[in-house]
Design a protein around this motif. Structure first.
Motif, PDB file in Angstrom:
ATOM      1  N   PRO A  50       1.213  -1.235   0.379  1.00  0.00           N
ATOM      2  CA  PRO A  50       0.422   0.204  -0.254  1.00  0.00           C
ATOM      3  C   PRO A  50       0.438   1.184   0.369  1.00  0.00           C
ATOM      4  O   PRO A  50       0.866   2.351  -0.662  1.00  0.00           O
ATOM      5  CB  PRO A  50      -0.609  -0.454   1.566  1.00  0.00           C
ATOM      6  CG  PRO A  50      -0.886  -1.523   1.590  1.00  0.00           C
ATOM      7  CD  PRO A  50       0.951  -1.853   1.231  1.00  0.00           C
ATOM      8  N   THR A  51       2.103   1.157   1.075  1.00  0.00           N
ATOM      9  CA  THR A  51       2.586   2.458   0.472  1.00  0.00           C
ATOM     10  C   THR A  51       3.162   2.415   0.082  1.00  0.00           C
ATOM     11  O   THR A  51       4.425   3.844  -0.077  1.00  0.00           O
ATOM     12  CB  THR A  51       3.041   2.890   2.060  1.00  0.00           C
ATOM     13  OG1 THR A  51       4.212   1.681   2.213  1.00  0.00           O
ATOM     14  CG2 THR A  51       2.532   2.182   3.582  1.00  0.00           C
ATOM     15  N   GLU A  52       3.462   2.199  -0.984  1.00  0.00           N
ATOM     16  CA  GLU A  52       3.789   2.061  -2.780  1.00  0.00           C
ATOM     17  C   GLU A  52       3.102   2.369  -4.232  1.00  0.00           C
ATOM     18  O   GLU A  52       3.709   2.088  -4.644  1.00  0.00           O
ATOM     19  CB  GLU A  52       5.180   1.064  -2.981  1.00  0.00           C
ATOM     20  CG  GLU A  52       6.095   0.817  -1.885  1.00  0.00           C
ATOM     21  CD  GLU A  52       7.340  -0.150  -2.170  1.00  0.00           C
ATOM     22  OE1 GLU A  52       7.238  -0.806  -3.423  1.00  0.00           O
ATOM     23  OE2 GLU A  52       7.896  -0.184  -1.564  1.00  0.00           O
ATOM     24  N   GLY A  53       1.668   2.406  -3.726  1.00  0.00           N
ATOM     25  CA  GLY A  53       0.602   2.276  -4.640  1.00  0.00           C
ATOM     26  C   GLY A  53      -0.320   1.362  -4.773  1.00  0.00           C
ATOM     27  O   GLY A  53       0.706   0.037  -3.711  1.00  0.00           O
ATOM     28  N   VAL A  54      -0.687   1.230  -5.589  1.00  0.00           N
ATOM     29  CA  VAL A  54      -0.796   2.292  -6.829  1.00  0.00           C
ATOM     30  C   VAL A  54      -2.100   2.275  -6.133  1.00  0.00           C
ATOM     31  O   VAL A  54      -3.362   1.374  -6.492  1.00  0.00           O
ATOM     32  CB  VAL A  54      -0.614   1.810  -8.013  1.00  0.00           C
ATOM     33  CG1 VAL A  54      -1.327   2.734  -9.514  1.00  0.00           C
ATOM     34  CG2 VAL A  54       0.556   1.959  -8.446  1.00  0.00           C
ATOM     35  N   ALA A  55      -2.746   4.164  -5.929  1.00  0.00           N
ATOM     36  CA  ALA A  55      -4.119   4.404  -5.830  1.00  0.00           C
ATOM     37  C   ALA A  55      -4.673   5.515  -7.531  1.00  0.00           C
ATOM     38  O   ALA A  55      -4.067   4.986  -7.829  1.00  0.00           O
ATOM     39  CB  ALA A  55      -3.931   5.260  -4.285  1.00  0.00           C
ATOM     40  N   PRO A  56      -5.959   5.452  -7.050  1.00  0.00           N
ATOM     41  CA  PRO A  56      -6.593   6.278  -8.054  1.00  0.00           C
ATOM     42  C   PRO A  56      -5.858   7.262  -8.356  1.00  0.00           C
ATOM     43  O   PRO A  56      -5.786   8.247  -9.865  1.00  0.00           O
ATOM     44  CB  PRO A  56      -7.514   6.758  -7.937  1.00  0.00           C
ATOM     45  CG  PRO A  56      -8.234   5.425  -6.638  1.00  0.00           C
ATOM     46  CD  PRO A  56      -6.533   5.418  -5.503  1.00  0.00           C
ATOM     47  N   GLU A  57      -5.234   8.413  -7.403  1.00  0.00           N
ATOM     48  CA  GLU A  57      -4.520   9.817  -7.583  1.00  0.00           C
ATOM     49  C   GLU A  57      -3.234   8.974  -8.684  1.00  0.00           C
ATOM     50  O   GLU A  57      -2.771  10.353  -9.165  1.00  0.00           O
ATOM     51  CB  GLU A  57      -3.723  10.182  -6.500  1.00  0.00           C
ATOM     52  CG  GLU A  57      -4.561  10.367  -5.247  1.00  0.00           C
ATOM     53  CD  GLU A  57      -5.553   9.245  -4.296  1.00  0.00           C
ATOM     54  OE1 GLU A  57      -6.074   9.803  -3.615  1.00  0.00           O
ATOM     55  OE2 GLU A  57      -5.319   8.211  -4.794  1.00  0.00           O
ATOM     56  N   THR A  58      -2.589   8.012  -8.477  1.00  0.00           N
ATOM     57  CA  THR A  58      -1.734   8.025  -9.792  1.00  0.00           C
ATOM     58  C   THR A  58      -2.554   6.748 -11.101  1.00  0.00           C
ATOM     59  O   THR A  58      -1.849   7.403 -12.382  1.00  0.00           O
ATOM     60  CB  THR A  58      -0.747   6.649  -8.869  1.00  0.00           C
ATOM     61  OG1 THR A  58      -0.093   7.359  -8.084  1.00  0.00           O
ATOM     62  CG2 THR A  58      -0.001   6.131 -10.280  1.00  0.00           C
ATOM     63  N   MET A  59      -2.720   6.354 -10.575  1.00  0.00           N
ATOM     64  CA  MET A  59      -4.573   5.599 -11.956  1.00  0.00           C
ATOM     65  C   MET A  59      -4.457   6.847 -12.655  1.00  0.00           C
ATOM     66  O   MET A  59      -4.699   7.044 -14.558  1.00  0.00           O
ATOM     67  CB  MET A  59      -5.263   4.362 -11.981  1.00  0.00           C
ATOM     68  CG  MET A  59      -4.109   2.959 -11.306  1.00  0.00           C
ATOM     69  SD  MET A  59      -2.648   2.415 -11.900  1.00  0.00           S
ATOM     70  CE  MET A  59      -4.269   2.369 -13.908  1.00  0.00           C
TER      71      MET A  59
END
Length: 794
Positions: free
Chosen positions: A363-372
């Protein structure tokens, strides 16, 4: 002109001792064993390489070396050793096992923040080893930082390594090193290699470097790990000069700021920022980064080559820029060759992932909607379907909301970015709302996966009723598909060519696939139950993707075919990005927010689409004025029809190395459609799966009018394609109100496939579900038997 300096041997040894000090004397103790000719050949290669890398030795020293090259005697060797010492980072002596004992050289240990600095490394090789000479950075953690969970495992839990706070670990990983050009040792007693050192940070830092030959071993968990890492590394201080934050101006074709992808490299082909030093949203498995207008990238002073892209509807922009105190800005104006939105067509990628495969699992390396969302905006996609699967399911399912979103492209974990010296400020653009994400589900890594990977779009609920873990889900697909359909979702079979490749590329063909993978598979059963809406492709061989679809259309089914990428899993190694396969849906207005997403999916469901690699566009395709879709064009009797289209396609004037490389890894790419050495492609008229006519078209990006006349004497489907680049959805034609039964042979092929599929898959189904599965397969057999009886033509 001054005469070359020619000291005698005693003067050279005395000078070297004064220059280096007593502790450095062992370097010169064995100079009598050095053969001048191969030694100077190595020195010449090394200094030429330094010059080619933009870090030449001083002119006076080069002149001195030139005179020594011409002599090639023992005294010249000693003189060269003394001269090269000031450029040498380390003097390494290899034992017979390849382990390196290193001492500091005389080079100033000056680096540059977020840049590369080249040094000489002197290698003493008394055992005449010929393995690759290696350098490794002895940081506190290995290069890949954290273990990676298997992408083929079932439910994944978030792995937190040794601590939930990783800033301290990341801060230590500031140093990276590599041996340039040919690292293989010649076997000579002494030779010189070039080491380049990358510093992530500025200021004074302590670094650890180790050296060896043939000692680096690949570990599947930790990456490259040296068996010499237990030895004492060379520890020294470095001082890194600060770099500059370069302001980016990225304007769309209309002059409005937007997001785009940038690939930045220097003359030595170093990529910036270095891939292995990145944290989301800059990802380690792709060479480019995504930046918006007004954002920054940190670069040392110097010259860079920039390639800017925003999906296949744009021309690639290339520039050479020089970064300096007087010019710390990069400005780009993008240029479209086509804008399908002007014709009402809006692109989407139906198959993307934010975890698993090449992505991080933590989780602490991604990948979340902000990156996608950066990827979707940077590739000018209107819609991105982000499919959670078993890899990362426990973490990624938190992003499912049952609605489309267009989030702010902020940094996911600012504290980690700050620790990685990459705390740049994200900026919004006026184009942001033109792109959206929808989190849904792929049945991959679930118990039914080997029956075919399902795409489930527009879900309202993410978890199958009565399940507590991935392993509890059904072990065959039809129950999952029916559950999804009951909540209004679209159901598709992704990467549909998998397990469907046979010994021919003919279309249609009648060879029976092995069904030994995760492609179309159970779609041929599910479609008879009304539980399959589409197949998805563009990431497999066209014949293997299209053949089953053609046969199903010939039996009267109206399921769609959609373009997809399966990013970052089934993507080219050189061009990993969303939107390599695309679906274009026709809408009266641009889709925005959740209502726009629903309209886009409705358009897909109703067949108002074409798909492909984004380099061929069917902007207006009609049969007797009827556009593609599920509403048929009805005739009382056999009739002549006029098929017309406005098409635009783009081939490079001649194939470039980049295009050829990309096409070699992309099964759908317009380069495959190039006719000989021309800039033309073939547009084919498809009737009931058969290419009945063709016209050649110039693929220079201009609008081309293509038309055919064809007699239709039975209920049929009609489409156009540029094979391997683009394909329309059909226009369906009925004659005398009869259903499409275009080919008895197609129905027989599907009927045989049901048996082959059952033989391949039934042993994978739970005993408690086997009776229901057998009944569903029997239903499919009976359906195809009925269609065979209704088909009067082969």
């Amino acid at each position: 002109m001054d005469q070359p300096f020619k000291p005698d041997r005693r003067q050279l040894l005395a000078g070297a001792t004064l220059l280096l000090g007593a502790s450095h004397w062992p370097v010169f103790a064995s100079t009598d064993a050095i053969e001048p000719q191969p030694y100077f050949a190595s020195v010449k290669r090394a200094v030429e390489q330094l010059a080619a890398m933009g870090q030449p030795i001083a002119d006076a020293d080069m002149a001195r070396l030139a005179s020594l090259f011409s002599r090639e005697d023992a005294e010249a060797v000693i003189a060269a050793e003394a001269l090269l010492e000031r450029y040498t980072l380390a003097r390494v002596t290899l034992d017979k096992g390849g382990m390196g004992a290193a001492a500091l050289g005389g080079a100033k240990r000056h680096l540059v923040e977020q840049g590369w600095t080249a040094f000489l490394v002197r290698v003493s090789n008394p055992s005449s080893l010929t393995q690759a000479f290696e350098i490794y950075s002895g940081s506190a953690m290995p290069a890949r930082m954290f273990p990676q969970a298997s992408k083929f495992a079932a439910e994944q839990k978030a792995y937190l390594a040794d601590t939930v706070r990783k800033e301290a670990l990341i801060e230590r990983m500031w140093l990276m090193s590599q041996i340039e050009a040919s690292p293989v040792l010649s076997g000579n007693v002494v030779e010189y290699k070039i080491a380049t050192i990358y510093s992530r940070d500025r200021g004074r830092k302590t670094g650890r470097l180790g050296f060896g030959a043939g000692i680096l071993q690949d570990n599947p968990t930790w990456g490259a790990v040296s068996r010499a890492s237990v030895a004492n590394p060379l520890v020294t201080d470095f001082v890194s000069q600060p770099s500059r934050d370069i302001q980016l101006q990225i304007l769309d074709d209309d002059g409005v700021g937007c997001m785009a992808s940038l690939m930045i490299h220097d003359a030595n082909k170093h990529i910036y920022p270095p891939q292995v030093m990145r944290l989301a949203p800059d990802l380690a498995f792709q060479p480019h980064i995504y930046r918006a207008d007004g954002e920054t990238v940190r670069l040392p002073d110097g010259e860079y080559h920039i390639m800017v892209r925003r999906g296949p509807e744009y021309l690639v922009q290339r520039a050479t820029v020089r970064v300096s105190a007087s010019d710390a800005r990069i400005a780009v104006r993008l240029k479209r060759w086509i804008d399908p939105a002007k014709w009402g067509w809006y692109s989407g990628d139906t198959h993307l992932h934010a975890a698993g495969c090449a992505h991080y699992m933590l989780p602490t390396e991604g990948v979340a909607p902000e990156t996608m969302i950066r990827h979707i905006r940077g590739e000018a996609l209107s819609v991105g379907e982000v499919l959670t699967w078993a890899g990362g399911y426990s973490y990624q399912k938190q992003f499912f909301s049952g609605a489309a979103i267009s989030p702010e492209a902020r940094l996911e974990h600012p504290q980690l970015q700050a620790a990685n010296n990459a705390d740049w400020k994200p900026m919004p653009t006026p184009k942001d709302r033109e792109s959206m994400l929808r989190y849904d589900l792929e049945i991959s890594g679930f118990p039914s996966s080997l029956s075919g990977h399902l795409i489930l779009m527009r879900l309202k609920e993410l978890s199958y009723p009565g399940t507590h873990a991935v392993e509890d889900w059904p072990s065959w697909n039809l129950p999952v598909a029916k559950w999804a359909k009951a909540q209004g979702a679209l159901v598709g079979y992704t990467h549909c060519s998998f397990g469907m490749i046979v010994g021919t590329n003919a279309l249609p063909n009648y060879e029976i696939p092995t069904f030994n993978s995760v492609g179309t598979n159970e779609a041929i059963v599910g479609v008879t139950h009304g539980a399959v809406d589409f197949l998805a492709g563009c990431n497999g061989p066209p014949a293997a993707e299209l053949n089953a679809w053609y046969h199903l259309l010939n039996c009267g089914y109206t399921l769609m075919m959609a373009g997809e990428t399966d990013y970052p899993c089934i993507v080219p190694s050189v061009d990993s990005r969303p939107g390599i396969g695309r679906t274009y849906v026709k809408l009266p207005q641009r889709p925005v927010d959740d209502a726009g997403y629903s309209a886009w999916v409705d358009g897909l469901e109703n067949g108002h689409l074409y798909w492909g690699d984004g380099r061929t566009h069917f902007l207006h395709f009609t049969v007797n004025g009827r556009e593609s879709g599920k509403q048929p064009l009805a005739f009382v009797r056999a009739s002549n029809v006029r098929v017309s289209a406005t098409i635009a396609a783009m081939l490079e004037l001649t194939p470039s190395p980049e295009t050829v490389q990309n096409a070699s890894e992309e099964p759908w790419h317009i380069e495959h459609a190039r006719i000989g050495n021309s800039r033309k492609v073939a547009v084919e008229l498809i009737v009931n799966g058969v290419a009945v006519k063709r016209q050649e078209m110039l693929a220079d990006g201009s609008l081309q009018q293509i038309s055919f006349k064809e007699k239709i004497d039975r209920s049929s489907w009609i489409a156009m394609r540029v094979l391997g680049s683009g394909h329309t959805y059909p226009v369906f034609v009925t004659i005398g109100n009869k259903p499409i039964r275009a080919s008895r042979r197609s129905a027989e092929w599907l009927r045989t496939c049901v048996d082959a599929l059952w033989n391949e898959k039934h042993s994978l189904i739970r005993d408690t579900e086997l009776a229901d599965a057998a009944a569903a397969y029997d239903h499919a057999r009976q359906t195809y038997d009925r269609i065979i009886a209704e088909s009067d033509l082969t």
